[in-house]
Design an enzyme around this catalytic site. Structure first.
Site, PDB file in Angstrom:
ATOM      1  N   ASP A  13     -22.223  67.606  60.280  1.00 38.76           N
ATOM      2  CA  ASP A  13     -22.642  68.217  59.011  1.00 38.76           C
ATOM      3  C   ASP A  13     -22.964  67.185  57.942  1.00 38.76           C
ATOM      4  O   ASP A  13     -22.708  67.413  56.757  1.00 38.76           O
ATOM      5  CB  ASP A  13     -21.566  69.186  58.492  1.00 38.76           C
ATOM      6  N   LYS A  16     -27.899  65.940  58.571  1.00 38.99           N
ATOM      7  CA  LYS A  16     -28.807  65.303  59.536  1.00 38.99           C
ATOM      8  C   LYS A  16     -30.179  65.970  59.551  1.00 38.99           C
ATOM      9  O   LYS A  16     -31.187  65.285  59.592  1.00 38.99           O
ATOM     10  CB  LYS A  16     -28.217  65.376  60.956  1.00 38.99           C
ATOM     11  N   GLY A  40     -25.533  73.505  63.650  1.00 39.78           N
ATOM     12  CA  GLY A  40     -26.291  74.390  62.775  1.00 39.78           C
ATOM     13  C   GLY A  40     -26.985  73.537  61.735  1.00 39.78           C
ATOM     14  O   GLY A  40     -26.332  72.891  60.924  1.00 39.78           O
ATOM     15  N   HIS A  41     -28.284  73.456  61.810  1.00 42.12           N
ATOM     16  CA  HIS A  41     -29.041  72.614  60.884  1.00 42.12           C
ATOM     17  C   HIS A  41     -29.835  73.489  59.939  1.00 42.12           C
ATOM     18  O   HIS A  41     -30.520  74.397  60.384  1.00 42.12           O
ATOM     19  CB  HIS A  41     -30.047  71.735  61.652  1.00 42.12           C
ATOM     20  N   GLN A 224     -23.742  67.060  65.820  1.00 44.31           N
ATOM     21  CA  GLN A 224     -22.353  66.687  65.493  1.00 44.31           C
ATOM     22  C   GLN A 224     -22.294  65.240  64.976  1.00 44.31           C
ATOM     23  O   GLN A 224     -23.233  64.799  64.348  1.00 44.31           O
ATOM     24  CB  GLN A 224     -21.406  66.895  66.682  1.00 44.31           C
TER      25      GLN A 224
HETATM   26  P1  IMP Z   1     -17.212  72.764  70.109  1.00 41.24           P
HETATM   27  O1  IMP Z   1     -18.305  71.755  69.997  1.00 41.24           O
HETATM   28  O2  IMP Z   1     -17.667  74.165  69.803  1.00 41.24           O
HETATM   29  O3  IMP Z   1     -16.492  72.677  71.425  1.00 41.24           O
HETATM   30  O4  IMP Z   1     -16.104  72.427  69.003  1.00 41.24           O
HETATM   31  C1  IMP Z   1     -15.319  71.254  69.065  1.00 41.24           C
HETATM   32  C2  IMP Z   1     -15.098  70.664  67.682  1.00 41.24           C
HETATM   33  O5  IMP Z   1     -16.331  70.168  67.185  1.00 41.24           O
HETATM   34  C3  IMP Z   1     -14.600  71.657  66.636  1.00 41.24           C
HETATM   35  O6  IMP Z   1     -13.743  70.987  65.733  1.00 41.24           O
HETATM   36  C4  IMP Z   1     -15.856  72.080  65.920  1.00 41.24           C
HETATM   37  O7  IMP Z   1     -15.616  72.538  64.599  1.00 41.24           O
HETATM   38  C5  IMP Z   1     -16.612  70.766  65.912  1.00 41.24           C
HETATM   39  N1  IMP Z   1     -18.057  70.945  65.823  1.00 41.24           N
HETATM   40  C6  IMP Z   1     -18.887  71.376  66.785  1.00 41.24           C
HETATM   41  N2  IMP Z   1     -20.164  71.394  66.335  1.00 41.24           N
HETATM   42  C7  IMP Z   1     -20.126  70.954  65.084  1.00 41.24           C
HETATM   43  C8  IMP Z   1     -21.149  70.710  64.108  1.00 41.24           C
HETATM   44  O8  IMP Z   1     -22.349  70.895  64.319  1.00 41.24           O
HETATM   45  N3  IMP Z   1     -20.708  70.239  62.905  1.00 41.24           N
HETATM   46  C9  IMP Z   1     -19.403  69.985  62.646  1.00 41.24           C
HETATM   47  N4  IMP Z   1     -18.432  70.201  63.521  1.00 41.24           N
HETATM   48  C10 IMP Z   1     -18.791  70.666  64.740  1.00 41.24           C
END
Ligand code: IMP
Length: 422
Positions: A13, A16, A40-41, A224
């Site tokens: 977040d 990007k 989510g962009h 991420q």
């Molecule tokens: P997962 O990717 O859904 O398995 O989540 C694993 C961890 O990564 C969690 O703490 C999520 O909140 C975090 N996470 C996954 N995608 C994002 C993102 O796009 N931005 C910020 N945190 C993310």
């Protein structure tokens, strides 16, 4: 001409999408290399808001090609939804997007297992987005994943799904007390995808190398961030892929010779979503102020993000691991109005300096802060470094010196026009 990699340098977040949208102007092809619809962009163009989960935001540029790389895990249902929303808004997806035949499909059972796993480990839950990311990548490693290219041969696909469901249904029913899936249900989803997006599938590794040979400039877009990297991040509070530089190469088939610039995208403060250690997390009052000023609510889940002060020590590690050649500093305007701004410049662990501690031990460290004078002026109209108030310039210079990597881009607002080169 080399390829550029744009990597989230913190915990995701970092803004990007906006930076990538900006960098896209100087590229011919934009490639997403890892993750899935957990990202989510949001990009704002002429006051119109576009939210992207899977498709690179470069698709907003009619003259650019976009690629979903082999390292991505693709939810076929969400993908079609996203594609159709964009097409309704007049964006030409069909002619400008290709999908790797080696990317893996996220199927409904992955999402069910993701949610069930979180439920099972209540005490130590990760706080995932429940988009099926971890279970899909683990099937990839177990060699029971379904790849995008598999849909081109229906007989083969059906036999793969039949075998995979034998394992998955046992798991769903036996371990998680969930309903099994039929081969037809999964085939239906994938055949719908094939009908609507089958002609986008390609061997993208070869395609990218061919385009490089033709002099095309490639931008590799990470989802991420470094702190969520499965190998380098705050394991187990990480995502199940590698947002770092290694993932960029792995998830596209490009090699280190192809890459000439690695841009780390970092917010002027820090946020993180979900569980896990966060040394520079702000106290309640400052944290809420950052959250509200920065509109820090997840684009995918709507969850409020945890907020904190810029962690220069984290950024230094990020620069080292990723080989950052530059930093793009985003959301600097959010700090306007703070009398003092804290910057984390090191960690203390049990009374000893512990800056080198690995991220998975971050739950043990306390931040060491330096306080910088803030500024009151509205900076959203500034379009050069020199136009920024002097305290704001000093803040940027301080971060640059602490991290030891040049800050080359700054953004002071949500739209394209708020980003400038330093
Ligand atoms: P997962 O990717 O859904 O398995 O989540 C694993 C961890 O990564 C969690 O703490 C999520 O909140 C975090 N996470 C996954 N995608 C994002 C993102 O796009 N931005 C910020 N945190 C993310």
């Amino acid at each position: 001409m080399g390829s550029i990699v744009a990597i989230g340098a913190q915990w995701g977040d970092e803004g990007k999408a906006k930076m990538i949208d900006y960098l896209t102007r100087e590229s011919d092809i934009v490639v997403r290399y890892q993750g899935g619809a957990n990202a989510g962009h949001t990009v704002v163009v002429n006051d119109e808001k576009f939210v992207f989960h899977l498709i690179p935001s470069g698709i907003l540029h009619e003259d650019k090609k976009c690629v979903i790389g082999n390292g991505v895990v693709l939810d076929p249902i969400l993908f079609i939804e996203e594609m159709e929303v964009l097409e309704k808004k007049g964006i030409n997806v069909k002619d400008n997007l290709v999908i790797s035949d080696a990317a893996h499909f996220i199927l409904p059972y992955h999402k069910i297992i993701d949610a069930a796993l979180e439920e099972f480990q209540q005490e130590n839950k990760i706080g995932t987005t429940k988009r099926g990311i971890g279970p899909c990548y683990s099937d990839k490693c177990l060699r029971i994943g379904i790849r995008v290219g598999d849909i081109m041969d229906e007989k083969y696909l059906k036999s793969r799904i039949t075998t995979v469901l034998k394992i998955k249904n046992l798991q769903l029913q036996g371990t998680y007390n969930e309903k099994p899936f039929t081969v037809e249900e999964i085939m239906d989803i994938l055949m719908t995808f094939k009908k609507k997006a089958g002609n986008l599938i390609k061997n993208t590794q070869t395609y990218l190398h061919q385009e490089i040979a033709h002099g095309k400039k490639i931008l590799l877009e990470g989802a991420q961030g470094y702190g969520l990297d499965m190998d380098h991040g705050t394991y187990p509070y990480v995502t199940s892929s590698n947002p770092s530089i290694g993932g960029a190469l792995l998830g596209t088939g490009l090699n280190s010779v192809n890459v000439t610039e690695v841009i780390g995208i970092a917010k002027a403060y820090v946020t993180r979503v979900g569980e896990g250690p966060f040394p520079s997390e702000a106290d309640e009052e400052a944290g809420e102020r950052l959250r509200v000023n920065g509109n820090e609510f997840g684009a995918t889940t709507g969850r409020p993000r945890r907020t904190g002060w810029f962690d220069a020590t984290l950024l230094k590690k990020s620069a080292m691991i990723n080989g950052l050649t530059q930093i793009a500093l985003t959301k600097l305007d959010v700090l306007t109005g703070f009398e003092k701004i804290k910057v984390c410049v090191g960690y203390d662990m049990d009374g000893e300096r512990a800056d080198d501690v690995c991220l998975s031990r971050y739950y043990k460290v306390k931040p060491i802060y330096v306080e910088i004078d803030g500024w009151e002026e509205n900076i959203s109209k500034c379009r050069s470094f020199e136009e920024l108030p002097i305290n704001c310039q000093n803040y940027v210079k301080f971060l640059e010196d602490e991290v030891g990597t040049p800050i080359t881009y700054i953004s002071v607002g949500p739209g394209r026009e708020y980003t400038f080169k330093k």
